[in-house]
Enzyme design. Structure first.
Site, PDB file in Angstrom:
ATOM      1  N   CYS A  29     -17.958  81.203 -42.498  1.00 34.06           N
ATOM      2  CA  CYS A  29     -17.764  79.998 -43.300  1.00 34.06           C
ATOM      3  C   CYS A  29     -16.736  79.112 -42.616  1.00 34.06           C
ATOM      4  O   CYS A  29     -16.120  79.485 -41.606  1.00 34.06           O
ATOM      5  CB  CYS A  29     -17.322  80.335 -44.716  1.00 34.06           C
ATOM      6  SG  CYS A  29     -15.679  81.088 -44.806  1.00 34.06           S
ATOM      7  N   CYS A  60     -13.324  80.600 -42.137  1.00 34.74           N
ATOM      8  CA  CYS A  60     -13.216  81.471 -40.955  1.00 34.74           C
ATOM      9  C   CYS A  60     -12.936  80.637 -39.707  1.00 34.74           C
ATOM     10  O   CYS A  60     -12.049  80.955 -38.902  1.00 34.74           O
ATOM     11  CB  CYS A  60     -14.505  82.254 -40.747  1.00 34.74           C
ATOM     12  SG  CYS A  60     -15.028  83.252 -42.146  1.00 34.74           S
ATOM     13  N   CYS A  78     -10.841 100.967   1.785  1.00 34.32           N
ATOM     14  CA  CYS A  78      -9.640 101.687   1.382  1.00 34.32           C
ATOM     15  C   CYS A  78      -9.156 101.183   0.034  1.00 34.32           C
ATOM     16  O   CYS A  78      -9.704 100.227  -0.519  1.00 34.32           O
ATOM     17  CB  CYS A  78      -8.530 101.517   2.432  1.00 34.32           C
ATOM     18  SG  CYS A  78      -7.968  99.810   2.591  1.00 34.32           S
ATOM     19  N   CYS A 113      -8.231  97.521  -0.108  1.00 32.48           N
ATOM     20  CA  CYS A 113      -9.392  96.639  -0.316  1.00 32.48           C
ATOM     21  C   CYS A 113      -9.722  96.553  -1.798  1.00 32.48           C
ATOM     22  O   CYS A 113      -9.951  95.463  -2.342  1.00 32.48           O
ATOM     23  CB  CYS A 113     -10.609  97.165   0.449  1.00 32.48           C
ATOM     24  SG  CYS A 113     -10.409  97.256   2.220  1.00 32.48           S
ATOM     25  N   ASP A 144     -24.704  46.732 -16.535  1.00 33.32           N
ATOM     26  CA  ASP A 144     -24.692  46.408 -15.109  1.00 33.32           C
ATOM     27  C   ASP A 144     -26.128  46.007 -14.763  1.00 33.32           C
ATOM     28  O   ASP A 144     -27.049  46.241 -15.539  1.00 33.32           O
ATOM     29  CB  ASP A 144     -24.249  47.652 -14.328  1.00 33.32           C
ATOM     30  CG  ASP A 144     -24.442  47.484 -12.847  1.00 33.32           C
ATOM     31  OD1 ASP A 144     -24.002  46.458 -12.313  1.00 33.32           O
ATOM     32  OD2 ASP A 144     -25.051  48.376 -12.222  1.00 33.32           O
ATOM     33  N   ASP A 181     -24.345  52.383 -13.345  1.00 30.50           N
ATOM     34  CA  ASP A 181     -24.790  53.494 -12.502  1.00 30.50           C
ATOM     35  C   ASP A 181     -24.017  53.623 -11.201  1.00 30.50           C
ATOM     36  O   ASP A 181     -24.180  54.616 -10.494  1.00 30.50           O
ATOM     37  CB  ASP A 181     -26.277  53.340 -12.170  1.00 30.50           C
ATOM     38  CG  ASP A 181     -26.518  52.274 -11.116  1.00 30.50           C
ATOM     39  OD1 ASP A 181     -25.865  51.207 -11.205  1.00 30.50           O
ATOM     40  OD2 ASP A 181     -27.344  52.490 -10.217  1.00 30.50           O
ATOM     41  N   ASP A 185     -18.827  50.871 -11.229  1.00 33.00           N
ATOM     42  CA  ASP A 185     -18.957  50.768 -12.683  1.00 33.00           C
ATOM     43  C   ASP A 185     -18.029  51.736 -13.415  1.00 33.00           C
ATOM     44  O   ASP A 185     -17.887  51.659 -14.637  1.00 33.00           O
ATOM     45  CB  ASP A 185     -20.405  51.063 -13.125  1.00 33.00           C
ATOM     46  CG  ASP A 185     -21.370  49.990 -12.653  1.00 33.00           C
ATOM     47  OD1 ASP A 185     -20.951  48.819 -12.577  1.00 33.00           O
ATOM     48  OD2 ASP A 185     -22.525  50.312 -12.364  1.00 33.00           O
TER      49      ASP A 185
END
Length: 828
Positions: free
Chosen positions: A13, A16, A80, A83, A497, A697, A701
């Site tokens: 809900c 919560c 090892c 590593c 534009d 675009d 812009d």
């Protein structure tokens, strides 16, 4: 700062969600947190000392644990313990990873992480970057499977609870409706035995299918943070406890109070489980758009290894791999065609039904479908870097956004459950003192507890956002920020534009007027060489025109410098070249009056005039035209029909801008603007008309997109423009602007409807459940009916939100061929 998005369990809900949000916000280092009840996710921005483990711990303490997942990696190159230690540190440094255990003996690693915050392929990439190549051994179940599993679990729980509750309900309620049944039970089984049977069956329901309400609700109540499960737990336990006392210790109560309510407790659990089951199914459908997008990604890919084809998991494909694609297969990664030719269906990205031709050197996008030819691709972007993954991330980010309208809901629901508990207690005390009997007081109090579920309030906004943004994505409109949904509906002006937005962005050279003393072919060759290094659409037009006349390689340009809004300069074969607008010639002190009449004539015909100067002398005038997009006029007409003012902002000449504005039916065109002027023009629109959107675009812009109340970027444009925008139109179709506005209006109307019914439902039925109508009408809502009404409230909200899945692209008349006539392409 680190941004994480991950799933949260146990939220049922708005209360919560509010408490989970409070827990996250309380972690030291968290600067921003958003919790989405409908998607059951959280998005958190934090810095040290906060960490994924600290966030997970805070949520666990609050009773809403972060959803965790685990993946197993195969790690190469470890020799090892050192590593293994390096791999461990690399894995644990990945944002979202909680712990990592590396096994040197088996060359593997087991990693636990916040589900949704990071993907196995990205965890593996961290080990690879540290020098130890890793790959996921297997994937965790996808969200769709998890939702389906949740719905199936609730279905089974509902059916079991209904099976156990049926005898109780039929025997008790049937005895009230048909006295003969009551007498038969009393004469055969006996009333005491019948009550014991009811006790056994109801107890089995509460400790079995209904256990979830108590394991979640009671701890929340004890923490002083009651939520919906707490209300159900208290209501059913009250009915069950009272009935248990009547059954086994009747002497504690007066004879007038000898009534049992086992059937109420049993049926309440059945009805609420039924509601949860249907709700889980509805939530699954709400996220259908995201699943469809994710489903576009294939699970395997065929790659070329040592000259041989090899089928591997998609997560194992690395940048630089050669991918083999057969006809009919889905493109697995973003890449470049190395060899072969085909047509690729890109409708999932652009909405265009006609497949695009692809050949060597062309780019392809993951999730698109190869139609009729075999292709060899070089993988350029994999995993989270692909366009499809970015689209999914955009939609998920938008769905996680908290709209301003949600703030009021949050403030109300934070106190709603405690207030309901108080009302239930007050109802019980009032009827105990002034009412007819103790059973009446218990019934009224239980009804108040059950009916006052805040689920509908919490689901009202986020469910509409999830469905609306998902459907918008399917229509090619990506809301990068969910709050743009609310902002866009109030827009009073839309500024565009021109090049690449209202026009195709593919200008072509139409005219070349050369002054005496200059050779046309030589001027074009030098101009094309200067423009070859530019990405501006005008540059491509000049270069393509020169290539069409002479296939010889262009000379190398040096010292090329672009000046946005003016043009460019370069040195070619030792000669100084200037190409651009009249203002560039004027600024450089170059006499260009001889070309002015021709420039005016070009502009009047909708062409863009470009001046060329060589070694400080005006040499020629180039005319360039850019076709208007076929749907641009229809889009402008549809916006004006909505009462929205349409404006074009361009760096082109005033004459050219007026010609394009007339052709498209724009309200206004503002011409000869530099990139820095566009944000100022947006501010002027905002001052005059109110909220304004800008559609663009290009790189130049980006400032205007950021300045507008809602920035809308063409998905066919630059990455910078897209990152600056609030909304992305994947198809690059101006008509999609109208669709975005329609989506905004529909989603916000849907949210308001949901909130009206959610709040109105509680405002109306809580008093009825409390029994305020009983003195005048004898009407008292039974707990069973309260449970049914409570479940229906959430289902109504979900069902109303799911109607958004039926949204269609905004209808606008298709343009006539005349609308697609060439328009000018500016020096923008």
């Amino acid at each position: 700062m680190t941004d994480l998005s991950f799933g949260i369990d146990n939220m049922s809900c708005a209360g919560c969600a509010g408490r989970a949000l409070k827990a996250l916000a309380g972690v030291d280092g968290v600067s921003e947190a958003v919790v989405n009840l409908a998607a059951e996710t959280a998005r958190v921005r934090f810095d040290a000392p906060a960490s994924p483990a600290a966030l997970s711990a805070a949520l666990a303490t609050a009773g809403y644990p972060a959803r965790q997942a685990e993946t197993r990696l195969i790690v190469d190159g470890m020799t090892c313990a050192s590593c293994a230690g390096r791999v461990t540190r690399a894995l644990e440094a990945v944002p979202g990873v909680l712990s990592a255990e590396v096994n040197l003996a088996t060359d593997s690693a087991s990693v636990r992480y916040l589900d949704g915050a990071v993907q196995p392929v990205d965890i593996a990439a961290a080990s690879t970057a540290a020098g130890y190549a890793a790959r996921p051994q297997g994937d965790t179940p996808p969200a769709a499977d998890r939702k389906a599993a949740e719905a199936e679990t609730l279905k089974q729980a509902t059916l079991l609870a209904a099976l156990l509750a049926l005898p109780v309900f039929l025997g008790e309620m049937g005895g009230h409706l048909f006295p003969a049944l009551h007498h038969w039970i009393a004469g055969t089984i006996g009333m005491q035995a019948w009550r014991v049977i009811q006790f056994v069956l109801t107890t089995a329901i509460l400790v079995g299918p209904g256990r979830r309400f108590y394991t979640l609700g009671l701890p929340a109540l004890f923490r002083g943070a009651p939520e919906m499960n707490s209300l159900v737990a208290l209501g059913t336990l009250a009915a069950w406890g009272y009935s248990t006392v009547v059954t086994f210790a009747p002497g504690l109560l007066p004879d007038s109070a000898q009534a049992v309510y086992f059937e109420s407790a049993a049926v309440i659990v059945v009805l609420i489980l039924l509601g949860r089951w249907l709700e889980a199914r509805a939530k699954g459908r709400a996220g259908e758009a995201i699943r469809k997008l994710i489903g576009l990604r294939p699970q395997v890919a065929r790659v070329e290894r040592d000259g041989q084809p090899l089928e591997i998991a998609i997560d194992a494909v690395a940048v630089g791999d050669v991918v083999l694609l057969r006809p009919g297969e889905t493109v697995p990664v973003d890449g470049t065609v190395l060899s072969g030719s085909s047509h690729v269906d890109e409708s999932m990205l652009t909405g265009e039904p006609i497949p695009a031709a692809k050949a060597e050197g062309d780019s392809v996008t993951g999730g698109t479908v190869n139609r009729n030819g075999a292709l060899r691709l070089r993988a350029d972007r994999v995993g989270r870097d692909t366009a499809l993954a970015r689209i999914v991330a955009m939609v998920e980010d938008a769905q996680a956004t908290r709209l301003p309208i949600q703030s009021l809901v949050d403030r109300i629901t934070l106190w709603f459950v405690p207030v309901v508990l108080g009302l239930a207690a007050l109802t019980f005390l009032a009827w105990l003192v002034f009412g007819p009997s103790l059973p009446f007081a218990v019934t009224a109090a239980v009804s108040v507890l059950i009916i006052a579920c805040p689920c509908a309030m919490g689901l009202a906004t986020p469910t509409s956002i999830v469905v609306g943004t998902g459907r918008a994505a399917a229509l090619g409109v990506l809301f990068r920020r969910g709050d743009a949904l609310q902002s866009l509906q109030g827009v009073r002006a839309v500024a565009f534009d021109k090049t690449g937005t209202l026009t195709e962005g593919r200008p072509a050279l139409t005219d070349l007027d050369v002054l005496a003393g200059f050779d046309a072919a030589e001027v074009l060759r030098l101009a094309a060489a200067a423009e070859a290094g530019s990405e501006h659409p005008l540059a491509r037009a000049v270069v393509e025109a020169a290539a069409a006349r002479d296939a010889s390689p262009l000379p190398q340009a040096h010292d090329m410098q672009a000046d946005p809004g003016f043009g460019l300069s370069a040195t070619v074969e030792g000669r100084a070249i200037l190409i651009g607008a009249a203002r560039l010639m004027a600024r450089e002190g170059i006499d260009h009056d001889a070309l002015t009449p021709a420039a005016d004539a070009l502009a009047a015909r909708g062409r863009t005039p470009l001046y060329v100067a060589i070694d400080g002398r005006a040499a020629a005038l180039i005319g360039v035209a850019d076709p208007v997009k076929p749907t641009a006029r229809a889009a402008i007409s549809a916006l004006r029909a909505r009462g929205i003012r349409t404006v074009m902002l361009t760096g082109d000449t005033a004459a050219t801008a007026r010609a394009v504005a007339r052709e498209l039916g724009l309200d206004e065109a503002r011409a000869e603007l530099l990139p820095v002027d566009k944000p100022e023009a947006i501010a002027a629109l905002q001052a005059d008309l109110g909220p304004a959107a800008f559609v663009g675009d290009g790189i130049n812009d980006a400032p205007a997109l950021a300045r507008a109340d809602v920035g809308i970027a063409m998905g066919t444009g630059t990455d910078i423009a897209i990152e600056s925008a609030d909304v992305v139109l994947m198809s690059g179709d101006p008509e999609a602007v109208v669709t975005a506005l329609a989506v905004s209006a529909r989603v916000m109307a849907n949210i308001r409807q949901n909130l009206f019914w959610a709040f109105g439902y509680n405002t109306l039925l809580i008093p009825v459940a409390a029994g305020v109508l009983d003195p005048a009408t004898g009407l008292l809502l039974s707990p069973m009916l309260a449970a049914g009404a409570m479940a229906l409230s959430s289902l109504f909200v979900l069902g109303n939100a799911l109607r958004l899945r039926a949204m269609r692209p905004a209808a606008a008349a298709h343009p006539t061929p005349a609308m697609a006539a060439p328009a000018a392409a500016p020096a923008e």
